[in-house]
Design an enzyme around this catalytic site. Structure first.
Site, short mmCIF file in Angstrom:
data_model
loop_
_atom_site.label_atom_id
_atom_site.label_comp_id
_atom_site.label_asym_id
_atom_site.label_seq_id
_atom_site.Cartn_x
_atom_site.Cartn_y
_atom_site.Cartn_z
N SER A 1 42.51 50.99 39.89
CA SER A 1 41.93 51.88 39.17
C SER A 1 40.59 52.35 40.21
CB SER A 1 40.93 51.39 38.06
OG SER A 1 39.59 51.79 37.84
N TYR B 1 36.14 43.77 35.06
CA TYR B 1 37.27 44.63 35.48
C TYR B 1 37.36 45.12 36.93
CZ TYR B 1 40.34 48.68 34.42
OH TYR B 1 41.59 49.55 34.71
#
Length: 272
Positions: free
Chosen positions: A146, A159
């Site tokens: 990401s 995350y």
């Protein structure tokens, strides 16, 4: 000097997190390109619906239960997938989720749970298939990361930590696998319209987006579609042997700028 083992005509793919979002789009996109795909996720019914659609469209797919936090589940998934499709040639790790919560307010067990799924689960799965790939001297492993690694985002502390760990893992494996014929690649998508965030309360989602704007993390309002990320995966694994995409970052394209008048006239315009 030995030559790289060429790609086979048939390259079975294992996709984790394939029940929705990026994972499901990757499965559909690769199947359409002629790759046999094994769809793995905890939501088996959704995977089976998708696999049935792939088969109806002429592709080859099998849906199997997969929980990347369980050694037994990972082993069973890989065994059944290879029994159905043949030896694994490609792995795409899409399993993951994010809880929108400030890191300093996240309870340790909840923080650990996100690390277990996003990071440890990725290592558990890849470690199950990579040794055999190295023995065969061919294969592709695509770590779906990401852009939070490059641009950390608030309310996503666990995350962010997990995806940084995934990229660190992938970079270490790139060195470890160098010369084995196995290509480990990092795919780093930007904001994507996937299943993540779809279950968040509206007020929480708005607060997250407001923070993105506050910290300059939202240059425009466009998002990637999952199929865009799937196209990037296809680009990575279809590179000819002898070439290796180590890192590919994909961001949503900004909307076209509006032409503004210059000196009282529209740019490029003449008299009417």
């Amino acid at each position: 000097m030995p030559e790289a083992v060429p790609h086979l005509d048939r390259r079975p793919v294992l996709v984790t997190g394939a029940s929705s979002g990026i994972g499901s789009a990757v499965a559909v996109g690769l199947a359409a390109a002629g790759y046999p795909v094994a769809l793995g996720a905890r939501r088996t019914a959704l995977c089976e619906e998708l696999a049935a659609k792939i088969r109806a469209d002429g592709g080859e797919a099998v849906a199997l239960a997969l929980d990347v936090t369980s050694d037994e589940s990972v082993s069973l998934f890989v065994a059944k997938a290879e029994q159905a499709l043949g030896t694994t040639e490609v792995v795409v790790t899409c399993a993951g989720e994010v809880t929108p919560e400030n890191a300093y307010e996240t309870a340790a067990p909840d923080f650990e749970a996100q690390l277990q799924l996003n990071l440890v689960g990725t290592q558990r799965f890849v470690a199950k298939v990579a040794p055999a790939m190295a023995t065969r001297r061919r294969g592709d492993i695509v770590f779906v990361s990401s852009d939070v690694v490059r641009l950390p985002r608030p309310r996503m502390g666990a995350y962010v930590a997990a995806k940084n760990g995934v990229e660190g893992l992938a970079r270490a494996m790139q060195m470890e696998l160098e010369g084995t014929g196995v290509r480990a690649s990092i795919l780093r998508p930007g904001p994507t319209l996937s299943g993540m965030g779809s279950t968040w309360p509206a007020e929480v989602l708005q607060a997250v987006l407001d923070d993105w704007v506050r910290f300059g993390l939202a240059r425009h309002d466009r998002f990637l579609e999952p199929r865009d990320v799937a196209a990037a995966v296809l680009a990575v694994i279809s590179m000819p042997r002898g070439a290796h995409i180590t890192l590919l970052e994909v961001e949503p394209e900004a909307p076209l700028r509006v032409e503004r008048p210059v000196g009282g006239r529209r740019r490029g315009g003449g008299r009417g």
